[in-house]
Design a protein around this motif. Structure first.
Motif, short mmCIF file in Angstrom:
data_model
loop_
_atom_site.label_atom_id
_atom_site.label_comp_id
_atom_site.label_asym_id
_atom_site.label_seq_id
_atom_site.Cartn_x
_atom_site.Cartn_y
_atom_site.Cartn_z
N GLU A 55 -12.20 -48.30 -19.55
CA GLU A 55 -11.12 -47.96 -20.33
C GLU A 55 -9.91 -48.90 -20.31
O GLU A 55 -9.62 -49.07 -19.07
CB GLU A 55 -10.66 -46.29 -20.15
CG GLU A 55 -11.57 -45.23 -20.43
CD GLU A 55 -11.09 -43.91 -20.05
OE1 GLU A 55 -10.08 -43.67 -19.60
OE2 GLU A 55 -11.99 -42.95 -20.41
N GLU A 56 -9.47 -49.40 -21.36
CA GLU A 56 -8.36 -50.18 -21.18
C GLU A 56 -7.54 -50.43 -22.32
O GLU A 56 -8.11 -49.73 -23.49
CB GLU A 56 -8.82 -51.59 -20.99
CG GLU A 56 -9.36 -52.32 -22.05
CD GLU A 56 -10.04 -53.77 -21.67
OE1 GLU A 56 -10.13 -53.79 -20.27
OE2 GLU A 56 -10.20 -54.57 -22.47
N GLN A 66 -0.84 -57.91 -22.96
CA GLN A 66 -0.96 -57.23 -21.63
C GLN A 66 -2.04 -56.24 -21.53
O GLN A 66 -2.42 -55.60 -22.59
CB GLN A 66 0.39 -56.35 -21.76
CG GLN A 66 0.45 -55.48 -20.32
CD GLN A 66 0.81 -56.66 -19.16
OE1 GLN A 66 1.65 -57.43 -19.24
NE2 GLN A 66 0.28 -55.72 -18.16
N VAL A 67 -2.93 -56.35 -20.70
CA VAL A 67 -4.14 -55.50 -20.64
C VAL A 67 -4.03 -54.52 -19.33
O VAL A 67 -3.79 -55.20 -18.11
CB VAL A 67 -5.46 -56.28 -20.41
CG1 VAL A 67 -6.82 -55.60 -20.02
CG2 VAL A 67 -5.45 -57.49 -21.61
N LYS A 68 -4.11 -53.49 -19.59
CA LYS A 68 -4.23 -52.48 -18.30
C LYS A 68 -5.42 -51.58 -18.49
O LYS A 68 -5.72 -51.06 -19.70
CB LYS A 68 -2.86 -51.39 -18.32
CG LYS A 68 -1.80 -52.22 -18.11
CD LYS A 68 -0.52 -51.14 -18.27
CE LYS A 68 0.93 -51.93 -18.02
NZ LYS A 68 2.05 -51.19 -17.73
N GLY A 69 -6.04 -51.27 -17.58
CA GLY A 69 -7.30 -50.53 -17.64
C GLY A 69 -8.02 -50.08 -16.29
O GLY A 69 -7.62 -50.38 -15.29
N THR A 70 -9.01 -49.37 -16.37
CA THR A 70 -10.00 -48.89 -15.22
C THR A 70 -11.40 -49.07 -15.63
O THR A 70 -11.69 -49.27 -16.68
CB THR A 70 -9.46 -47.35 -15.13
OG1 THR A 70 -10.12 -46.70 -16.09
CG2 THR A 70 -8.25 -47.10 -14.73
N LEU A 115 -13.99 -47.29 -8.07
CA LEU A 115 -12.80 -47.24 -9.41
C LEU A 115 -11.87 -48.64 -9.11
O LEU A 115 -11.62 -48.93 -8.04
CB LEU A 115 -11.91 -46.12 -8.94
CG LEU A 115 -10.78 -45.87 -10.01
CD1 LEU A 115 -11.24 -45.81 -11.37
CD2 LEU A 115 -9.88 -44.83 -9.62
N VAL A 116 -11.99 -49.27 -10.15
CA VAL A 116 -11.33 -50.53 -10.21
C VAL A 116 -10.05 -50.45 -11.29
O VAL A 116 -10.50 -49.90 -12.34
CB VAL A 116 -12.18 -51.77 -10.59
CG1 VAL A 116 -11.22 -53.11 -10.64
CG2 VAL A 116 -13.09 -51.74 -9.79
N ILE A 117 -8.80 -50.50 -10.82
CA ILE A 117 -7.73 -50.29 -11.70
C ILE A 117 -7.18 -51.78 -11.78
O ILE A 117 -6.82 -52.43 -10.71
CB ILE A 117 -6.61 -49.35 -11.26
CG1 ILE A 117 -7.12 -47.83 -10.76
CG2 ILE A 117 -5.33 -49.04 -11.87
CD1 ILE A 117 -6.50 -47.01 -9.94
N TYR A 118 -6.95 -52.36 -13.21
CA TYR A 118 -6.53 -53.59 -13.35
C TYR A 118 -5.58 -53.65 -14.38
O TYR A 118 -5.28 -52.96 -15.03
CB TYR A 118 -7.75 -54.45 -13.58
CG TYR A 118 -8.62 -54.21 -14.69
CD1 TYR A 118 -8.15 -54.52 -16.09
CD2 TYR A 118 -9.53 -53.20 -14.69
CE1 TYR A 118 -8.75 -54.29 -17.18
CE2 TYR A 118 -10.26 -52.84 -15.78
CZ TYR A 118 -10.16 -53.07 -17.18
OH TYR A 118 -10.78 -52.70 -18.05
#
Length: 120
Positions: free
Chosen positions: A56-57, A68-72, A84-87
Motif C-alpha cells: 500500500e502506498e 513524495q512516496v509513503k507506503g508499506t 513489514l517494510v515501511i518506506y
C-alpha cells in the motif's frame, strides 16, 4: 509548411495538452486483479494484493518535478510470521524500516546491515 511554423504549432499543441491535464492524471483509475489505484487531486493511492503479500502506498506530487512516496509492504510466511517494510521516498532520499514479526506480540527489528548479512 516552413519548419519554424511547424515547430510553433507543435509547441502550442503540446502546451495546450500539458495545461489541460488535471491533477488526477498522475495515474489512471484501476480496480481489478488485486490492484486498486485511486487518483485524487495531486496524488494517488495504490494497493496491490497477491498471495501472502500486500503493498500500500500514497504518491503525492509536491511540486511539478517532485513526488513524495509513503507506503508499506507486508509479506506473510508459514506460521505466525511476517515481514513489514515501511518506506518513505522523496526529496530527502529513501528511508525504510524493516520489522520481522514472529508472533503478533513479539516483534524483532532488523537493521539494514543485518538484512544485508542474512541475504549473503
Amino acid at each position: 509548411m516552413p519548419p519554424k511554423l511547424f515547430c510553433l504549432i507543435l509547441s502550442i499543441l503540446f502546451l495546450n495538452r500539458v495545461t489541460s491535464i488535471s491533477a488526477t492524471s498522475l495515474a489512471p483509475s484501476i480496480d481489478g486483479n488485486g490492484v486498486l489505484l485511486v487518483p485524487s487531486d495531486n496524488k494517488y493511492d495504490l494497493r496491490v494484493m497477491t498471495d501472502g503479500a500486500t503493498r500500500e502506498e500514497t504518491v503525492e506530487q509536491i511540486s511539478p518535478d517532485s513526488l513524495q512516496v509513503k507506503g508499506t509492504f507486508r509479506q506473510t510466511f508459514p506460521g505466525p510470521k511476517y515481514l513489514l517494510v515501511i518506506y518513505d521516498a522523496g526529496t530527502n532520499g529513501y528511508v525504510a524500516k524493516y520489522i520481522l514479526s514472529v508472533t503478533q506480540s513479539q516483534i524483532h527489528r532488523l537493521s539494514p546491515a543485518a538484512l544485508k548479512t542474512a541475504s549473503g
